[in-house]
Design a protein around this motif. Sequence first.
Motif, PDB file in Angstrom:
ATOM      1  N   PHE A  37       0.816  -1.215   0.000  1.00 11.89           N
ATOM      2  CA  PHE A  37       0.000   0.000   0.000  1.00 11.89           C
ATOM      3  C   PHE A  37       0.849   1.265   0.000  1.00 11.89           C
ATOM      4  O   PHE A  37       0.623   2.174  -0.799  1.00 11.89           O
ATOM      5  N   TYR A  38       1.831   1.336   0.923  1.00 12.51           N
ATOM      6  CA  TYR A  38       2.552   2.608   1.035  1.00 12.51           C
ATOM      7  C   TYR A  38       3.521   2.819  -0.123  1.00 12.51           C
ATOM      8  O   TYR A  38       3.838   3.964  -0.467  1.00 12.51           O
ATOM      9  N   TYR A  39       3.984   1.749  -0.750  1.00  8.80           N
ATOM     10  CA  TYR A  39       4.794   1.924  -1.954  1.00  8.80           C
ATOM     11  C   TYR A  39       3.936   2.485  -3.085  1.00  8.80           C
ATOM     12  O   TYR A  39       4.332   3.424  -3.782  1.00  8.80           O
ATOM     13  N   ILE A  40       2.757   1.899  -3.261  1.00  9.14           N
ATOM     14  CA  ILE A  40       1.864   2.343  -4.329  1.00  9.14           C
ATOM     15  C   ILE A  40       1.399   3.778  -4.078  1.00  9.14           C
ATOM     16  O   ILE A  40       1.204   4.557  -5.021  1.00  9.14           O
ATOM     17  N   ALA A  41       1.259   4.144  -2.799  1.00  9.46           N
ATOM     18  CA  ALA A  41       0.826   5.510  -2.476  1.00  9.46           C
ATOM     19  C   ALA A  41       1.833   6.540  -2.968  1.00  9.46           C
ATOM     20  O   ALA A  41       1.448   7.616  -3.465  1.00  9.46           O
ATOM     21  N   ILE A  42       3.127   6.254  -2.863  1.00  8.66           N
ATOM     22  CA  ILE A  42       4.140   7.196  -3.338  1.00  8.66           C
ATOM     23  C   ILE A  42       4.123   7.269  -4.863  1.00  8.66           C
ATOM     24  O   ILE A  42       4.245   8.355  -5.453  1.00  8.66           O
ATOM     25  N   ILE A  43       3.967   6.126  -5.501  1.00  7.44           N
ATOM     26  CA  ILE A  43       3.902   6.121  -6.967  1.00  7.44           C
ATOM     27  C   ILE A  43       2.684   6.905  -7.443  1.00  7.44           C
ATOM     28  O   ILE A  43       2.744   7.661  -8.417  1.00  7.44           O
ATOM     29  N   LYS A  44       1.581   6.764  -6.714  1.00  2.00           N
ATOM     30  CA  LYS A  44       0.377   7.541  -7.034  1.00  2.00           C
ATOM     31  C   LYS A  44       0.657   9.037  -6.879  1.00  2.00           C
ATOM     32  O   LYS A  44       0.222   9.862  -7.708  1.00  2.00           O
ATOM     33  N   THR A  45       1.414   9.413  -5.837  1.00  2.00           N
ATOM     34  CA  THR A  45       1.763  10.817  -5.624  1.00  2.00           C
ATOM     35  C   THR A  45       2.586  11.352  -6.788  1.00  2.00           C
ATOM     36  O   THR A  45       2.338  12.468  -7.280  1.00  2.00           O
ATOM     37  N   MET A  46       3.540  10.574  -7.259  1.00  2.00           N
ATOM     38  CA  MET A  46       4.417  11.033  -8.341  1.00  2.00           C
ATOM     39  C   MET A  46       3.677  11.158  -9.670  1.00  2.00           C
ATOM     40  O   MET A  46       3.956  12.063 -10.465  1.00  2.00           O
ATOM     41  N   TYR A  47       2.716  10.273  -9.905  1.00  2.00           N
ATOM     42  CA  TYR A  47       2.108  10.198 -11.241  1.00  2.00           C
ATOM     43  C   TYR A  47       0.726  10.834 -11.345  1.00  2.00           C
ATOM     44  O   TYR A  47       0.342  11.295 -12.429  1.00  2.00           O
ATOM     45  N   PHE A  48      -0.017  10.877 -10.255  1.00  2.00           N
ATOM     46  CA  PHE A  48      -1.423  11.281 -10.376  1.00  2.00           C
ATOM     47  C   PHE A  48      -1.802  12.522  -9.562  1.00  2.00           C
ATOM     48  O   PHE A  48      -2.854  13.108  -9.816  1.00  2.00           O
ATOM     49  N   ASP A  49      -0.998  12.906  -8.577  1.00  2.00           N
ATOM     50  CA  ASP A  49      -1.323  14.109  -7.807  1.00  2.00           C
ATOM     51  C   ASP A  49      -0.932  15.359  -8.578  1.00  2.00           C
ATOM     52  O   ASP A  49      -0.040  15.338  -9.439  1.00  2.00           O
ATOM     53  N   ASP A  50      -1.611  16.458  -8.240  1.00  2.00           N
ATOM     54  CA  ASP A  50      -1.278  17.738  -8.866  1.00  2.00           C
ATOM     55  C   ASP A  50       0.137  18.152  -8.489  1.00  2.00           C
ATOM     56  O   ASP A  50       0.616  17.860  -7.383  1.00  2.00           O
ATOM     57  N   LYS A  51       0.774  18.847  -9.400  1.00  2.00           N
ATOM     58  CA  LYS A  51       2.158  19.252  -9.202  1.00  2.00           C
ATOM     59  C   LYS A  51       2.296  20.076  -7.919  1.00  2.00           C
ATOM     60  O   LYS A  51       1.484  20.964  -7.639  1.00  2.00           O
ATOM     61  N   SER A  52       3.317  19.756  -7.116  1.00  2.00           N
ATOM     62  CA  SER A  52       3.513  20.450  -5.841  1.00  2.00           C
ATOM     63  C   SER A  52       4.107  21.833  -6.081  1.00  2.00           C
ATOM     64  O   SER A  52       4.591  22.157  -7.171  1.00  2.00           O
ATOM     65  N   ASP A  53       4.089  22.654  -5.014  1.00  2.00           N
ATOM     66  CA  ASP A  53       4.654  24.001  -5.108  1.00  2.00           C
ATOM     67  C   ASP A  53       6.181  23.980  -5.116  1.00  2.00           C
ATOM     68  O   ASP A  53       6.813  24.959  -5.502  1.00  2.00           O
ATOM     69  N   THR A  54       6.765  22.866  -4.666  1.00  2.00           N
ATOM     70  CA  THR A  54       8.224  22.753  -4.654  1.00  2.00           C
ATOM     71  C   THR A  54       8.732  22.610  -6.081  1.00  2.00           C
ATOM     72  O   THR A  54       8.334  21.692  -6.804  1.00  2.00           O
ATOM     73  N   GLU A  55       9.595  23.512  -6.489  1.00  2.00           N
ATOM     74  CA  GLU A  55      10.112  23.491  -7.845  1.00  2.00           C
ATOM     75  C   GLU A  55      11.290  22.527  -7.934  1.00  2.00           C
ATOM     76  O   GLU A  55      12.332  22.714  -7.293  1.00  2.00           O
ATOM     77  N   ILE A  56      11.131  21.470  -8.727  1.00  2.00           N
ATOM     78  CA  ILE A  56      12.197  20.495  -8.929  1.00  2.00           C
ATOM     79  C   ILE A  56      12.679  20.634 -10.367  1.00  2.00           C
ATOM     80  O   ILE A  56      11.915  20.372 -11.305  1.00  2.00           O
ATOM     81  N   PRO A  57      13.920  21.096 -10.566  1.00  2.00           N
ATOM     82  CA  PRO A  57      14.415  21.283 -11.936  1.00  2.00           C
ATOM     83  C   PRO A  57      14.350  19.990 -12.735  1.00  2.00           C
ATOM     84  O   PRO A  57      14.507  18.893 -12.193  1.00  2.00           O
ATOM     85  N   SER A  58      14.132  20.126 -14.042  1.00  2.00           N
ATOM     86  CA  SER A  58      14.009  18.944 -14.883  1.00  2.00           C
ATOM     87  C   SER A  58      15.344  18.275 -15.152  1.00  2.00           C
ATOM     88  O   SER A  58      15.403  17.104 -15.493  1.00  2.00           O
ATOM     89  N   GLY A  59      16.443  18.989 -15.009  1.00  2.00           N
ATOM     90  CA  GLY A  59      17.758  18.402 -15.227  1.00  2.00           C
ATOM     91  C   GLY A  59      18.320  17.859 -13.928  1.00  2.00           C
ATOM     92  O   GLY A  59      17.610  17.499 -13.010  1.00  2.00           O
ATOM     93  N   GLY A  60      19.636  17.788 -13.864  1.00  2.00           N
ATOM     94  CA  GLY A  60      20.301  17.373 -12.623  1.00  2.00           C
ATOM     95  C   GLY A  60      20.866  15.989 -12.722  1.00  2.00           C
ATOM     96  O   GLY A  60      20.637  15.254 -13.681  1.00  2.00           O
ATOM     97  N   GLY A  61      21.623  15.646 -11.678  1.00  2.00           N
ATOM     98  CA  GLY A  61      22.201  14.305 -11.630  1.00  2.00           C
ATOM     99  C   GLY A  61      23.584  14.269 -12.238  1.00  2.00           C
ATOM    100  O   GLY A  61      24.049  15.200 -12.885  1.00  2.00           O
ATOM    101  N   VAL A  62      24.259  13.188 -12.025  1.00  2.00           N
ATOM    102  CA  VAL A  62      25.582  12.933 -12.582  1.00  2.00           C
ATOM    103  C   VAL A  62      25.442  11.740 -13.520  1.00  2.00           C
ATOM    104  O   VAL A  62      24.694  10.803 -13.229  1.00  2.00           O
TER     105      VAL A  62
END
Length: 477
Positions: A415-440
């Motif tokens: 349940f709690y794993y699926i809840a996070i995946i639901k947050t990433m894919y189906f919830d409205d975009k959060s106010d926290t701005e996460i740049p589209s780039g990044g990483g090494v």
Amino acid sequence: MNADLALIWPELILTVGGLVTLMLGTFFSDREVGLYQLAAMLTLAAAAASVVALFGVDATVFSGTLSVDSFGAFAKLLIYAASFVCVFIAPRFFKDGMRAEYPTLIIFAALGMGIMASSRDLMTLYVGLELNSLAAYVLASFMRTDERSSEAGLKYFVLGALASGILLYGISLLYGFTGTTDFAGVAAAMGGKLNIGLIFGIVFVIAGLAFKISAVPFHMWTPDVYEGAPTPVTTFFATAPKVAAMALMTRVVIGAMGPAVGAWQQIIIFLALASIILGAAGAIGQKNIKRLLAYSSINNVGFMLIGLAAGTQQGVEAVLTYLLVYMITTLGAFLVVLQLRDADGQYIESIPALAGLSQRRPGLSAAMSVFFFSLAGIPPLFGFWPKYLVFEAAVNAHLVPLAVAGIVASVIGAFYYIAIIKTMYFDDKSDTEIPSGGGVVVEDAVITASALWLSVIGYLFIPVLAALSASAAAVLF
């Protein structure tokens, strides 16, 4: 003595490499991060190579206190690999704050964990465990100016000292009632009728080791320490020490307490069910991704303990396979967490802030979904395979109610794993701005490779994994 030294090359390499890395910190400035990192990574790689060279050897050293065998080699390879990754990912997190002490502590912790995995005596068990623990306490509080890190280190130290005392008291009881600290001698003494002293010794030793693997009800330190410690350190805690502690518990339970299966099996069953149920229930409602992964580790330890509760070679093989898949999955999940930063460069740990992540970082969201579905054991991802193995081992050991309870409880965990995946894919975009780039590039490659391996591709390696785990488990029987 020379013959003994020829069989402990991994430990010698780690000892010398740790001292060299520490000396580099003395002669060079803290800005020479790459130098410390390179020295530590070369040390861990050389230690792993020496383990591979010794794979298949079955011998004891130092009057039988340490074992050089396939079981220890299997665990050490996982430990050194996880430690290598945790040294590799650290500089980008600490930025100017990573000093030579960090890789040095990782090396000495790996040395202690290697001793844990190879112990055949209650005294070497304790020495290895404390060498790892002392380094871990410092690592948890490594960011001295961070209040959360200092609190995590203090909590870990206080509760770890309590667990160490419990373990040491159990060891003293076993020694007092068997007259030996050697695993084989303890096992021989347990072959007859158990007295009350031996039973208490078994209980206290298992309780002390249960703290190290974060099994319920000795899990209380895990969420707070995972959340407060620096994320590379949390990654380390969730992988390498977990492998070492689980390998140690397996060796103690099977090697030293094997004849007393009726006394310890019910304890392991309780720890398994409590960890699966409370680990899953505790994760529900968590708002911090690191705390959620802490409860995930507790939950997964419960499944490993189902395999151990079987008390058979098949059960130990299942535990070893589970450790390998769990380590890769957890490393991948934490690498994704380390990629999450806001527009100001601050790391994101809040789960609600991940809302709509799939729109900004689709690749990262897909990788995290693979890791979480694999941790949940949802087929056809490869995380399903080790869960199947532990349940099969329990059924074949006539522990059908345990297997059924574990299968039912695993639904809660999903349940709690699926809840996070639901947050990433189906919830409205959060106010926290996460740049589209990044990483090494290298980190992205590691995440991609891990995610691919955990997909159906992993099933292609089952024959190899089965052969390795069977070779390692056979040593204990």
